[in-house]
Design a protein around this motif. Structure first.
Motif, PDB file in Angstrom:
ATOM      1  N   GLN A  88      53.376  79.322  -3.125  1.00  0.00           N
ATOM      2  CA  GLN A  88      54.062  78.145  -3.151  1.00  0.00           C
ATOM      3  C   GLN A  88      54.791  78.019  -1.845  1.00  0.00           C
ATOM      4  N   ARG A  99      57.385  76.041   0.765  1.00  0.00           N
ATOM      5  CA  ARG A  99      58.574  74.899   1.099  1.00  0.00           C
ATOM      6  C   ARG A  99      58.290  74.616   2.557  1.00  0.00           C
ATOM      7  N   GLU A 128      51.627  67.991  -0.502  1.00  0.00           N
ATOM      8  CA  GLU A 128      51.669  68.298  -2.098  1.00  0.00           C
ATOM      9  C   GLU A 128      50.597  68.702  -2.732  1.00  0.00           C
ATOM     10  N   CYS A 149      52.307  72.622  -1.796  1.00  0.00           N
ATOM     11  CA  CYS A 149      53.640  72.635  -1.093  1.00  0.00           C
ATOM     12  C   CYS A 149      54.450  72.060  -1.560  1.00  0.00           C
ATOM     13  N   SER A 150      55.767  72.296  -1.564  1.00  0.00           N
ATOM     14  CA  SER A 150      57.095  71.327  -1.736  1.00  0.00           C
ATOM     15  C   SER A 150      57.354  70.958  -0.327  1.00  0.00           C
ATOM     16  N   GLU A 200      59.662  68.317   2.168  1.00  0.00           N
ATOM     17  CA  GLU A 200      60.758  67.432   2.550  1.00  0.00           C
ATOM     18  C   GLU A 200      60.640  66.814   3.772  1.00  0.00           C
ATOM     19  N   GLU A 217      68.620  74.513   5.123  1.00  0.00           N
ATOM     20  CA  GLU A 217      67.741  74.784   4.041  1.00  0.00           C
ATOM     21  C   GLU A 217      66.713  75.717   4.937  1.00  0.00           C
ATOM     22  N   PHE A 275      62.839  76.836   5.196  1.00  0.00           N
ATOM     23  CA  PHE A 275      61.428  76.446   5.110  1.00  0.00           C
ATOM     24  C   PHE A 275      60.475  77.374   5.534  1.00  0.00           C
TER      25      PHE A 275
END
Length: 889
Positions: A761, A763, A782, A786-787, A789, A804, A806
């Protein structure tokens, strides 16, 4: 016997005798001793030895006396100057006197006068030396041999001939031959047995010398030969001189016979001797010419008389005369010859003359050809008005000036002839340099290089020329420099126009490229949104009609994207900017993927699709897999488009390559479609050509696919061909070379690793300013697990990375405030945090022109995903990100 009796006994002797004690005082002396030393006996016996002999008592005498007193006999000889007898040569003996107990109590001094003997011996030696000198002066070695061949005597000259050997007592064969055995046929033994003089010649290999030995018998008192006198004469120099002379004579005879010029002797104008080449030149045998008059070889009576007048009239003493004349061969052919004549005896011309004749017929022809060529080229230079030619002597004065030079520089020939180069056409600043370079060239230095110059016209105006130079040696040994000038005024005007046209064309080409790049970006951006949204829509619950509409939209977008790619590819090929990406790939896998891509379309149309790969086709090759895929997709797609029944077949077989290290694979795509008319085949691979034309075309397309296929195959080093029959179908053949695989095992391992997909998974950060494209990208990521932003520009991407963590960044290139390239450079510089310096960054962009991908990778990006975005492209990028994270890079 007491002292007195002993003294009376010694008085009877002619030797001088005395007795001294250990203190060297006289105890007795005979009358001869007293006479020699000029002393009375009574006075002598009252004194000691040092007092009597005075200065003669030197260190040597004292040493001898001391040794005798130690008990030793001492014998020596010396010259002594006696007061009563003068200078005499004496043989002296000192003997110890001992008492009854054996103790040494004194010394007996005994000396014998050997002066007369020494004089006689000296006279004998002088006579012998005189004889040796006489014998040595003869430069002949002499030795006296006994019957056993041992050497009893040699003279000095023989010793000098063998300085490192001792002759006396040695055998003659050991001394002369350095041998342990007697010589076969020994002349000394022959002389001893026959009593006659013998002479022989022998060679000494160890010293490379030759000797003549003469043995003379010497009879003894009984008349028999008991000794041999041997004369030894070194004739090495004579023999070597003779050998050299014979060798020289052989060489001269060989040269005389083999030389490629005629050589002979004439006496009273009659040929008495000649070499073989002389007869070959004229085609006569020796018998036909020897003894004949020399008139026989001349071409004409005039030539014969002229040779006699010019040659013999000019000759005197040892002077040599050369003349050119003509001879006639036996077959009537006339030869041009150069004849050199010299008297055999400078003091007596009537002894005859030697001649050397060289056939110069070919040379004369060449000279004539050269003269004709020179005249021909001179005529050319006189007639050609575009090339100015000038000639200058070693002093740089004009010797030649053609009409083109008159036109170029304004001086007539009469005005230029004899003038200095620098005063005519050389600008003032160049004159010293030109003179120095010409002077060095004349002396054998480097030539004046060709090049563009700006010289001077008669009216003072500049004359731009391209000037070349050559130094010509004349037959008289003179050096002439020729300058070949081409006026550049008109050429420069044309050149400037061409440069301006080139710059305008390049500007137009750049404008076209920029326009295509902008149009590509502006079309692909909304196209990505349209196709992406329709793809996302298909993933939602739809009824059949809605699904049909959505698929129709996707197909139209795909078709539009393919048309756009074809136009851009054609533009790149024409501009020479399309490059190949050479990498190793699995060829059978690529073909299976291609079959899987087309299988649903063939099933939908009710056609068959067969794909066959021969067993000898290599599994891994090196080439551009994307371009190969593009070519085969076009060919299979065309087969699908133009076939209504039957099917399409794709085959791959290996064919012979023309060079080592290369695989050549022949791909054939056959269909059972409509075929191609003969008139269309001729121009099928030209851009915008289709099999159907006009407003009633049954098949869609812009006609770019095959043109691009041909150019891509050519770029890959291959060939593309077609055969077709209307109504029966067509077959396209693409023969493409690939480099051999050297690391297949590593590639298999890498593919096995890639096949695992994206099991982690992730980000990820998406930077995209277009709202629709941002939505499409976010949804695709997605769906890949994937997550996501999403941010609107590069600056916001930096802020997001600072706050954050990534796993990867998908970065649009063209964005407001801060574009993707600048944002990537900031990230790699650590401006988004040291922990993000190596984060995977992928370009997500509509910039797809030649060089775009390389430019984005160069600025620090890890990958490149073109718009419209495909799901497979997203997955490949994510696999790169996972691999990079696992490797810790």
């Amino acid at each position: 016997m007491n002292i007195r009796e002993l003294q009376e006994f010694f008085d009877q002797s002619q030797d001088i005798v005395a007795l001294v004690d250990r203190d060297l005082r006289y105890e007795a002396a005979n009358l001869q001793y007293c006479r020699y030393w000029g002393e009375r006996r009574d006075r002598l016996l009252a004194t000691d030895l040092p007092t009597v002999v005075g200065g003669s008592m030197d260190a040597g005498v004292r040493r001898y006396l001391a040794r005798c007193l130690e008990g030793h006999d001492v014998v020596f000889e010396r010259w002594q100057d006696f007061p009563g007898a003068g200078l005499r040569h004496m043989d002296v003996r000192y003997t110890p006197r001992r008492d009854d107990s054996g103790e040494v109590t004194g010394v007996f001094l005994i000396a014998r006068d050997t002066t007369e003997r020494m004089k006689l011996q000296a006279a004998v030696l002088a006579e012998r030396d005189k004889l040796d000198q006489i014998l040595s002066a003869l430069k002949v070695g002499l030795m006296l041999l006994a019957r056993d061949l041992s050497i009893e005597w040699v003279n000095d000259h023989l010793r000098s001939m063998f300085p490192d050997r001792e002759p006396i007592g040695a055998s003659c064969y050991r001394f002369l031959m350095n041998s342990s055995r007697r010589c076969p046929g020994c002349p000394a033994l022959e002389t001893m047995s026959s009593g006659e003089v013998c002479t022989t010649e022998t060679y000494l290999e160890d010293s490379d010398r030759t000797f003549v030995l003469t043995t003379v018998p010497l009879p003894g008192p009984d008349g028999e030969v008991d000794r041999v006198l041997c004369h030894v004469m070194d004739v090495t120099g004579q023999r070597k001189s003779m050998q050299a002379l014979r060798k020289r004579e052989a060489e001269l005879n060989s040269i005389f016979r083999a030389t490629r010029v005629g050589i002979g002797v004439v006496k009273d104008r009659v040929i008495t001797q000649a070499n073989d080449h002389f007869f070959d030149m004229l085609g006569y045998s020796k018998e036909e010419l020897l003894g004949s008059g020399s008139r026989k070889v001349y071409a004409t009576e005039e030539a014969y008389q002229k040779a006699g007048q010019e040659a013999y009239g000019a000759m005197s003493g040892d002077k040599t005369v050369a003349l050119e004349t003509q001879w006639r061969r036996k077959d009537g052919t006339v030869l041009d010859v150069l004849v050199t004549i010299t008297f055999l005896n400078p003091d007596n011309p009537f002894d005859g003359a030697t001649f050397v004749a060289m056939d110069i017929t070919d040379r004369k022809r060449v000279e004539e050809a050269i003269r004709e060529s020179e005249q021909r080229f001179r005529n050319i230079f006189e007639d050609v008005t575009m090339i100015a030619v000038q000639g200058y002597d070693r002093d740089r004065r004009v010797v030649y000036w053609n009409p083109a030079s008159e036109e170029l520089y304004g001086y007539t020939r009469d005005e230029a002839m004899g003038k200095l180069l620098e005063e005519l056409i050389i600008p003032e600043p160049m004159r010293d340099m030109v003179k120095a370079m010409h002077r060095e060239w004349v002396r054998g230095g480097p030539p004046i290089p060709p090049g563009e110059l700006e010289l001077v016209h008669k009216d003072g105006s500049p004359v731009p020329v391209y000037s070349s130079h050559v130094m010509q040696d004349t037959s008289r040994g003179e050096k002439f420099m020729y300058c070949v000038d081409v006026g550049l005024a008109e050429i420069k005007r044309i050149h400037n126009r061409l440069v301006r046209a080139k710059e305008e064309a390049e500007a137009a080409n750049r404008a076209k490229s920029e326009f295509l790049a902008n149009m590509s970006h502006e079309i692909r951006t909304p196209l990505n949104g349209i196709k992406g949204m329709l793809s996302l829509m298909k993933m939602t619950p739809l009824d059949d009609v809605q699904a049909e509409y959505a698929q129709a939209g996707i197909d139209s977008a795909t078709r539009l994207n393919r048309l756009l790619s074809d136009i851009l590819d054609l533009s790149r090929v024409e501009a020479g900017k399309l490059t190949l990406e050479m990498e190793m790939f699995n060829l059978p896998t690529l073909l299976r993927q291609l079959e899987g891509l087309f299988r649903p379309l063939f099933d939908e149309k009710g056609l068959t699709l067969a794909c066959s790969v021969a067993s000898d086709v290599p599994e891994y090759v090196i080439g551009d897999s994307a371009r190969l895929h593009q070519v085969l997709t076009n060919l299979v797609g065309n087969g699908l488009k133009y076939t209504d029944k039957g099917g399409v077949r794709l085959d791959a077989v290996r064919v012979e390559a023309h060079r080592p290290g290369v695989h050549r694979v022949l791909f054939s795509v056959s269909d059972t479609g409509i075929g191609i008319e003969e008139d269309v085949l001729q121009s099928l691979f030209e851009p915008f050509i289709q099999g159907s034309r006009g407003y009633t075309r049954k098949y869609q397309g812009a006609g770019l696919g095959l043109s691009i296929c041909r150019r891509l195959v050519t770029l890959m080093g291959g060939t593309l061909a077609v055969e077709s029959e209307p109504g029966r179908g067509s077959t396209f053949y693409a023969s493409i070379p690939f480099d051999q695989d050297l690391a297949a095992a590593d590639i298999r391992a890498e593919e096995a690793s890639d096949s695992a997909g994206v099991a982690v998974q992730l980000r990820v950060l998406l930077a995209e300013d277009d709202r629709v494209n941002s939505m499409v990208g976010q949804r695709m990521l997605e769906r890949a697990g994937c997550s996501v932003e999403a941010v609107g520009n590069g600056a916001l991407a930096l802020d997001a990375l600072r706050r954050e963590k990534f796993a990867a960044v998908f970065m649009d290139v063209q964005m407001p405030d801060m574009d993707g390239v600048e944002a990537t450079r900031h990230i790699r510089a650590g401006l988004a945090g040291e922990e993000n310096r190596d984060i995977p960054i992928f370009a997500l962009t509509a910039y797809t022109m030649a060089g775009d991908r390389e430019r984005f990778l160069e600025c620090g990006m890890d990958g490149y995903v073109p718009k419209p975005v495909e799901g497979d492209d997203i997955l490949r990028a994510l696999r790169v990100a996972v691999k990079k994270r696992r490797s810790g890079r």
